[in-house]
Write an enzyme that holds these catalytic residues in place. Structure first.
Site, PDB file in Angstrom:
ATOM      1  N   GLU A  77       0.804  -1.231   0.000  1.00 44.87           N
ATOM      2  CA  GLU A  77       0.000   0.000   0.000  1.00 44.87           C
ATOM      3  C   GLU A  77       0.837   1.282   0.000  1.00 44.87           C
ATOM      4  O   GLU A  77       0.368   2.326   0.455  1.00 44.87           O
ATOM      5  CB  GLU A  77      -0.938  -0.008   1.203  1.00 44.87           C
ATOM      6  CG  GLU A  77      -2.005  -1.086   1.126  1.00 44.87           C
ATOM      7  CD  GLU A  77      -3.140  -0.810   2.087  1.00 44.87           C
ATOM      8  OE1 GLU A  77      -4.166  -0.303   1.646  1.00 44.87           O
ATOM      9  OE2 GLU A  77      -2.971  -1.081   3.293  1.00 44.87           O
ATOM     10  N   HIS A  96      -0.704   5.574   7.612  1.00 41.16           N
ATOM     11  CA  HIS A  96      -1.846   4.727   7.252  1.00 41.16           C
ATOM     12  C   HIS A  96      -2.052   3.723   8.371  1.00 41.16           C
ATOM     13  O   HIS A  96      -1.115   3.052   8.797  1.00 41.16           O
ATOM     14  CB  HIS A  96      -1.600   3.998   5.928  1.00 41.16           C
ATOM     15  CG  HIS A  96      -2.635   2.955   5.648  1.00 41.16           C
ATOM     16  ND1 HIS A  96      -3.980   3.230   5.643  1.00 41.16           N
ATOM     17  CD2 HIS A  96      -2.525   1.622   5.386  1.00 41.16           C
ATOM     18  CE1 HIS A  96      -4.653   2.119   5.389  1.00 41.16           C
ATOM     19  NE2 HIS A  96      -3.797   1.128   5.237  1.00 41.16           N
ATOM     20  N   HIS A  98      -5.098   0.969  10.479  1.00 37.73           N
ATOM     21  CA  HIS A  98      -6.363   0.232  10.459  1.00 37.73           C
ATOM     22  C   HIS A  98      -7.074   0.361  11.813  1.00 37.73           C
ATOM     23  O   HIS A  98      -7.845  -0.519  12.174  1.00 37.73           O
ATOM     24  CB  HIS A  98      -6.108  -1.248  10.154  1.00 37.73           C
ATOM     25  CG  HIS A  98      -5.395  -1.501   8.858  1.00 37.73           C
ATOM     26  ND1 HIS A  98      -4.672  -2.644   8.613  1.00 37.73           N
ATOM     27  CD2 HIS A  98      -5.297  -0.752   7.733  1.00 37.73           C
ATOM     28  CE1 HIS A  98      -4.157  -2.592   7.384  1.00 37.73           C
ATOM     29  NE2 HIS A  98      -4.522  -1.452   6.839  1.00 37.73           N
ATOM     30  N   HIS A 167     -11.666  -0.341   6.132  1.00 32.20           N
ATOM     31  CA  HIS A 167     -10.226  -0.554   6.032  1.00 32.20           C
ATOM     32  C   HIS A 167      -9.451   0.226   7.106  1.00 32.20           C
ATOM     33  O   HIS A 167      -8.737  -0.366   7.911  1.00 32.20           O
ATOM     34  CB  HIS A 167      -9.813  -0.144   4.609  1.00 32.20           C
ATOM     35  CG  HIS A 167      -8.366  -0.314   4.298  1.00 32.20           C
ATOM     36  ND1 HIS A 167      -7.867  -0.165   3.034  1.00 32.20           N
ATOM     37  CD2 HIS A 167      -7.293  -0.596   5.067  1.00 32.20           C
ATOM     38  CE1 HIS A 167      -6.566  -0.361   3.043  1.00 32.20           C
ATOM     39  NE2 HIS A 167      -6.192  -0.623   4.269  1.00 32.20           N
TER      40      HIS A 167
HETATM   41 ZN   LIG Z   1      -4.231  -0.831   4.877  1.00 31.30          ZN
END
Ligand SMILES: [Zn+2]
Length: 245
Positions: A77, A96, A98, A167
């Site tokens: 990602e 990033h 979750h 996500h």
């Molecule tokens: Zn992710």
């Protein structure tokens, strides 16, 4: 310390803080725009944030290509990071995550709003990016190419955070200290808001004027450095901290 050395230390500190604070677990990542070349960014090889060391850091172009002949596997990602750096010259660090506390706000029609003062830098409105809107409902939900990274950046717009449906979230900052602080308090804010809604009454978010008057993050202010130093110490990486600004 050179600018590059400082950036490498800070990216390790950021990984460890986010892991120690439970913002990322086995997955999730944090990057810094390259301090000497704005067309590149620095990000760990594919490794859990709590384990990241300076030698794990790789260099990428904004389209997610590995610089040099580094053959270590990168994060799938990494396009989240490239997409945001490409769209936003003011952004120098990206997280990033979750984080579970934020997920209900990405799958329901309840907007995630700032409700506690320490999370005011998330801004008054948090957009939700749904990968299915443009890429259909057969993706694996991960941001695995440049088109998807660009589409996410478009939904983020001029904001600080975008929720990613089913996500997690992507957060952007002018400095790594700024985006780490935001990423630590975003799940806390989400938890407080969820609890308030469970109480059954109405809740009161921060007013746009309150968000505005809390102002912009200054990494050199003593209270900003204090939090960075405190979290770094608790995460066991205080030896990587530079001089107090
Ligand atoms: Zn992710």
């Amino acid at each position: 310390m050179s600018e590059l050395e400082t950036a490498l230390h800070n990216i390790v500190i950021a990984n460890r803080i986010l892991a120690h604070q439970g913002v990322v677990d086995a997955y999730g990542h944090v990057s810094i725009r390259h301090p000497l070349n704005p067309e590149r960014f620095l990000l760990s090889r594919s490794r859990s944030p709590e384990l990241v060391e300076e030698r794990d850091i790789m260099e990428f172009t904004l389209d997610g290509k590995v610089v040099g002949d580094d053959r270590r596997p990168p994060y799938l990602e990494r396009f989240i990071h490239g997409g945001l750096y490409e769209a936003r010259p003011d952004v120098n660090a990206v997280v990033h995550s979750h984080a579970e506390e934020t997920l209900p706000f990405g799958i329901s029609d309840v907007p995630l709003k700032p409700v506690i003062h320490v999370a005011s830098s998330m801004g008054p409105q948090i957009p939700v990016w749904d990968i299915a809107e443009k890429f259909g409902d057969n993706t694996n939900l991960l941001v695995v190419n440049q088109d998807q990274g660009r589409d996410l950046a478009k939904r983020l717009g001029e904001g600080r955070v975008a929720l990613m449906r089913g996500h997690g979230f992507a957060a952007a900052g002018g400095t790594i200290q700024d985006v780490v602080r935001l990423s630590v308090y975003l799940p806390v804010n989400a938890r407080v808001l969820t609890t308030a809604m469970q109480l059954g009454g109405r809740f009161k978010p921060l007013a746009p004027g309150e968000v505005e008057s809390r102002g912009h993050f200054n990494p050199k202010a003593p209270e900003s450095w204090g939090a960075w130093e405190y979290w770094a110490r608790r995460a066991g990486v205080s030896h990587l901290l530079g001089e107090m600004p």
